[in-house]
Design a protein around this motif. Structure first.
Motif, PDB file in Angstrom:
ATOM      1  N   PRO A  34       0.806  -1.224   0.000  1.00  0.00           N
ATOM      2  CA  PRO A  34       0.000   0.000   0.000  1.00  0.00           C
ATOM      3  C   PRO A  34       0.844   1.282   0.000  1.00  0.00           C
ATOM      4  CG  PRO A  34       0.032  -0.938   2.183  1.00  0.00           C
ATOM      5  CD  PRO A  34       0.763  -1.901   1.279  1.00  0.00           C
ATOM      6  N   TYR A  35       2.137   1.169  -0.185  1.00  0.00           N
ATOM      7  CA  TYR A  35       3.031   2.319  -0.261  1.00  0.00           C
ATOM      8  C   TYR A  35       3.899   2.165  -1.495  1.00  0.00           C
ATOM      9  CZ  TYR A  35       5.667  -1.216   2.316  1.00  0.00           C
ATOM     10  OH  TYR A  35       6.231  -2.389   2.725  1.00  0.00           O
ATOM     11  N   ASP A  36       4.535   3.257  -1.909  1.00  0.00           N
ATOM     12  CA  ASP A  36       5.285   3.267  -3.164  1.00  0.00           C
ATOM     13  C   ASP A  36       6.796   3.209  -2.990  1.00  0.00           C
ATOM     14  OD1 ASP A  36       2.981   3.559  -4.943  1.00  0.00           O
ATOM     15  OD2 ASP A  36       2.749   5.488  -3.939  1.00  0.00           O
ATOM     16  N   PHE A  37       7.304   3.784  -1.892  1.00  0.00           N
ATOM     17  CA  PHE A  37       8.749   3.831  -1.687  1.00  0.00           C
ATOM     18  C   PHE A  37       9.109   3.396  -0.282  1.00  0.00           C
ATOM     19  CE2 PHE A  37       8.131   6.940  -5.071  1.00  0.00           C
ATOM     20  CZ  PHE A  37       9.084   6.516  -5.979  1.00  0.00           C
ATOM     21  N   VAL A  38      10.259   2.735  -0.179  1.00  0.00           N
ATOM     22  CA  VAL A  38      10.864   2.383   1.098  1.00  0.00           C
ATOM     23  C   VAL A  38      12.129   3.225   1.191  1.00  0.00           C
ATOM     24  CG1 VAL A  38      11.889   0.537   2.466  1.00  0.00           C
ATOM     25  CG2 VAL A  38       9.967   0.036   0.937  1.00  0.00           C
ATOM     26  N   VAL A  39      12.163   4.131   2.164  1.00  0.00           N
ATOM     27  CA  VAL A  39      13.271   5.077   2.280  1.00  0.00           C
ATOM     28  C   VAL A  39      14.068   4.766   3.541  1.00  0.00           C
ATOM     29  CG1 VAL A  39      13.912   7.503   2.398  1.00  0.00           C
ATOM     30  CG2 VAL A  39      11.850   6.832   1.160  1.00  0.00           C
ATOM     31  N   HIS A  40      15.329   4.435   3.365  1.00  0.00           N
ATOM     32  CA  HIS A  40      16.241   4.207   4.485  1.00  0.00           C
ATOM     33  C   HIS A  40      16.910   5.545   4.781  1.00  0.00           C
ATOM     34  CE1 HIS A  40      16.079  -0.233   4.123  1.00  0.00           C
ATOM     35  NE2 HIS A  40      15.765   0.088   2.886  1.00  0.00           N
ATOM     36  N   SER A  99       3.917   6.872   0.529  1.00  0.00           N
ATOM     37  CA  SER A  99       2.922   6.648  -0.515  1.00  0.00           C
ATOM     38  C   SER A  99       2.765   7.939  -1.312  1.00  0.00           C
ATOM     39  CB  SER A  99       1.597   6.247   0.119  1.00  0.00           C
ATOM     40  OG  SER A  99       0.616   6.076  -0.874  1.00  0.00           O
ATOM     41  N   CYS A 100       2.577   7.805  -2.623  1.00  0.00           N
ATOM     42  CA  CYS A 100       2.424   8.969  -3.487  1.00  0.00           C
ATOM     43  C   CYS A 100       0.953   9.215  -3.788  1.00  0.00           C
ATOM     44  CB  CYS A 100       3.169   8.745  -4.803  1.00  0.00           C
ATOM     45  SG  CYS A 100       4.932   8.485  -4.582  1.00  0.00           S
ATOM     46  N   ALA A 101       0.623  10.469  -4.082  1.00  0.00           N
ATOM     47  CA  ALA A 101      -0.745  10.803  -4.473  1.00  0.00           C
ATOM     48  C   ALA A 101      -1.013  10.193  -5.838  1.00  0.00           C
ATOM     49  CB  ALA A 101      -0.923  12.314  -4.516  1.00  0.00           C
ATOM     50  N   ARG A 102      -2.206   9.674  -6.006  1.00  0.00           N
ATOM     51  CA  ARG A 102      -2.580   9.052  -7.271  1.00  0.00           C
ATOM     52  C   ARG A 102      -3.773   9.804  -7.862  1.00  0.00           C
ATOM     53  NH1 ARG A 102      -0.739   5.391  -4.011  1.00  0.00           N
ATOM     54  NH2 ARG A 102       0.314   3.523  -4.656  1.00  0.00           N
TER      55      ARG A 102
END
Length: 110
Positions: A34-40, A99-102
């Protein structure tokens, strides 16, 4: 003289191997998430950044994906313990889920 050259070679080889604590990475999430990116994000304090403060971690994550993610928002986070008990002590790695806006036509069903 041989010890001197051995020390030089050792010092030249070690920096790339030793420490990855300050590394920042952005990875695309799996399509089923349900999210777009995993940021470390960084786990080392810096000017105007404290990794122990959630708002600072979230701000850094959103800044890192700003060019690829319109209307990004933080939907979760995770903490990865990296220390080896009794042998090493280090700060945990922080992972922020973005998560990004769609647009209406690109939203996933459900």
């Amino acid at each position: 003289m041989a010890r001197f050259f051995a020390a030089i070679v050792l010092l030249a080889i070690l920096p790339g191997w030793t420490d990855t604590r300050g590394m920042v990475r952005v990875e695309a999430a799996s399509p089923d998430k349900p999210y777009d990116f995993v940021v470390h994000v960084r786990n080392i304090p810096d000017i105007k950044y404290n990794p122990l403060v959630r708002q600072d971690r979230n701000r850094m994550a959103l800044d890192l994906v700003r060019g690829e993610c319109r209307g990004g928002r933080v939907v979760g986070e995770d903490t990865v313990t990296t220390e080896i008990y009794g042998l090493t002590s280090s700060l945990p790695d922080y992972v922020v889920l973005v998560s990004c806006a769609r647009t209406r036509s690109s939203r996933r069903p459900g």
